[in-house]
Design a protein around this motif. Structure first.
Motif, PDB file in Angstrom:
ATOM      1  N   VAL A 168     -26.889 -25.423 -20.050  1.00 31.56           N
ATOM      2  CA  VAL A 168     -26.181 -24.488 -20.926  1.00 31.56           C
ATOM      3  C   VAL A 168     -26.399 -23.047 -20.468  1.00 31.56           C
ATOM      4  O   VAL A 168     -25.479 -22.225 -20.478  1.00 31.56           O
ATOM      5  CB  VAL A 168     -26.654 -24.656 -22.391  1.00 31.56           C
ATOM      6  N   ARG A 206     -26.893 -26.716 -32.069  1.00 31.99           N
ATOM      7  CA  ARG A 206     -26.184 -27.966 -31.778  1.00 31.99           C
ATOM      8  C   ARG A 206     -24.857 -27.980 -32.543  1.00 31.99           C
ATOM      9  O   ARG A 206     -24.821 -27.698 -33.732  1.00 31.99           O
ATOM     10  CB  ARG A 206     -27.015 -29.162 -32.216  1.00 31.99           C
ATOM     11  N   VAL A 207     -23.771 -28.328 -31.838  1.00 32.09           N
ATOM     12  CA  VAL A 207     -22.471 -28.493 -32.486  1.00 32.09           C
ATOM     13  C   VAL A 207     -22.475 -29.855 -33.170  1.00 32.09           C
ATOM     14  O   VAL A 207     -22.709 -30.879 -32.524  1.00 32.09           O
ATOM     15  CB  VAL A 207     -21.323 -28.392 -31.458  1.00 32.09           C
ATOM     16  N   ARG A 222     -23.584 -31.662 -28.913  1.00 30.55           N
ATOM     17  CA  ARG A 222     -23.996 -30.888 -27.734  1.00 30.55           C
ATOM     18  C   ARG A 222     -24.762 -29.641 -28.121  1.00 30.55           C
ATOM     19  O   ARG A 222     -24.449 -28.987 -29.112  1.00 30.55           O
ATOM     20  CB  ARG A 222     -22.767 -30.481 -26.926  1.00 30.55           C
ATOM     21  N   VAL A 273     -25.523 -25.801 -27.436  1.00 33.16           N
ATOM     22  CA  VAL A 273     -24.693 -24.727 -26.884  1.00 33.16           C
ATOM     23  C   VAL A 273     -25.429 -23.400 -26.776  1.00 33.16           C
ATOM     24  O   VAL A 273     -24.895 -22.441 -26.216  1.00 33.16           O
ATOM     25  CB  VAL A 273     -23.394 -24.537 -27.695  1.00 33.16           C
ATOM     26  N   VAL A 307     -25.524 -17.922 -26.538  1.00 31.54           N
ATOM     27  CA  VAL A 307     -24.635 -19.083 -26.490  1.00 31.54           C
ATOM     28  C   VAL A 307     -24.109 -19.167 -25.071  1.00 31.54           C
ATOM     29  O   VAL A 307     -23.683 -18.154 -24.496  1.00 31.54           O
ATOM     30  CB  VAL A 307     -23.483 -18.956 -27.513  1.00 31.54           C
ATOM     31  N   ALA A 313     -19.668 -21.316 -21.578  1.00 30.16           N
ATOM     32  CA  ALA A 313     -18.619 -22.320 -21.807  1.00 30.16           C
ATOM     33  C   ALA A 313     -18.258 -22.454 -23.287  1.00 30.16           C
ATOM     34  O   ALA A 313     -17.186 -22.962 -23.608  1.00 30.16           O
ATOM     35  CB  ALA A 313     -19.066 -23.677 -21.257  1.00 30.16           C
ATOM     36  N   TRP A 314     -19.146 -21.981 -24.195  1.00 32.77           N
ATOM     37  CA  TRP A 314     -18.908 -22.130 -25.629  1.00 32.77           C
ATOM     38  C   TRP A 314     -18.703 -20.796 -26.322  1.00 32.77           C
ATOM     39  O   TRP A 314     -18.590 -20.748 -27.547  1.00 32.77           O
ATOM     40  CB  TRP A 314     -20.077 -22.886 -26.259  1.00 32.77           C
ATOM     41  N   GLN A 315     -18.632 -19.716 -25.554  1.00 37.83           N
ATOM     42  CA  GLN A 315     -18.421 -18.404 -26.157  1.00 37.83           C
ATOM     43  C   GLN A 315     -16.971 -18.269 -26.620  1.00 37.83           C
ATOM     44  O   GLN A 315     -16.081 -18.966 -26.136  1.00 37.83           O
ATOM     45  CB  GLN A 315     -18.786 -17.307 -25.167  1.00 37.83           C
ATOM     46  N   ARG A 352     -15.904 -18.928 -29.627  1.00 38.19           N
ATOM     47  CA  ARG A 352     -15.588 -19.903 -30.681  1.00 38.19           C
ATOM     48  C   ARG A 352     -16.263 -19.566 -32.011  1.00 38.19           C
ATOM     49  O   ARG A 352     -16.176 -20.331 -32.959  1.00 38.19           O
ATOM     50  CB  ARG A 352     -16.018 -21.301 -30.250  1.00 38.19           C
ATOM     51  N   TYR A 355     -19.504 -19.461 -32.492  1.00 41.39           N
ATOM     52  CA  TYR A 355     -20.786 -20.153 -32.650  1.00 41.39           C
ATOM     53  C   TYR A 355     -21.950 -19.172 -32.788  1.00 41.39           C
ATOM     54  O   TYR A 355     -22.847 -19.386 -33.616  1.00 41.39           O
ATOM     55  CB  TYR A 355     -21.059 -21.098 -31.485  1.00 41.39           C
TER      56      TYR A 355
END
Length: 174
Positions: free
Chosen positions: A37, A81-82, A87, A89, A107, A110-112, A114, A116
């Motif tokens: 990550v 964790r999502v 996963r 993140v 974060v 790849a997950w920015q 969103r 989170y």
């Protein structure tokens, strides 16, 4: 309000749930998934350094699990964790000293974008509010996304600059 200098409320770090996320107490076993990550040099654009190897990250997590060496200081660390896919993140953390906490979040790229980080930071600050009087974060002045996360978590930008980063804070009235 709890006295965090005495029996710190962070000694029992619990799972914190939001609509989409779970903040799970960080353990050394998370290092392998988190190394992937966090393995993007872009994450270090505002904080410096480079991604850690799995061995370096595992060693850091061992230190974090052992706790802060300074008396009266507690490290509280969670992986993010999502819930939908399980996963990991990112991470959120709080260093609790006296009546205050300094928080941070990361974060993976790849997950920015969103929401989170904002959701996790809001949950962290919400968890801390009954336990401490002041919550602080330090954000690079050019890191607009991190400033937006701080704002979403209820922190307010101050004029204080420490080591090139702007202090954001929330003070709970007693």
């Amino acid at each position: 309000m709890a006295d965090v200098a005495g029996g710190c409320p962070c000694l029992v770090v619990e799972v914190i749930r939001t609509e989409r996320l779970e903040l799970v107490p960080l353990e050394v076993r998370h290092a392998e998934e988190m190394a992937a990550v966090l393995n993007d040099p872009a994450l270090h654009a505002f904080i410096g350094g480079a991604p850690e190897s799995l061995e370096e990250l595992r060693a850091r997590y061992v230190r974090w699990e052992a706790g802060a060496p300074e008396p009266g200081t507690t490290w509280c660390n969670w992986v993010v964790r999502v819930q939908e896919d399980g996963r990991l993140v990112g991470t959120v953390q709080a260093t609790v000293t006296g009546g205050g906490a300094e928080v941070a979040w990361v974060v993976g790229t790849a997950w920015q974008g969103r929401g989170y980080a904002s959701e996790a930071a809001r949950a962290l600050v919400g968890w801390l509010r009954p336990r401490v009087r002041t919550v602080v974060a330090h954000v690079h002045p050019e890191h607009a996304a991190s400033a937006a996360v701080a704002r979403a978590a209820g922190l307010v930008r101050t004029d204080v600059v420490h080591d090139g980063e702007v202090r954001w804070e929330s003070v709970v009235a007693v």
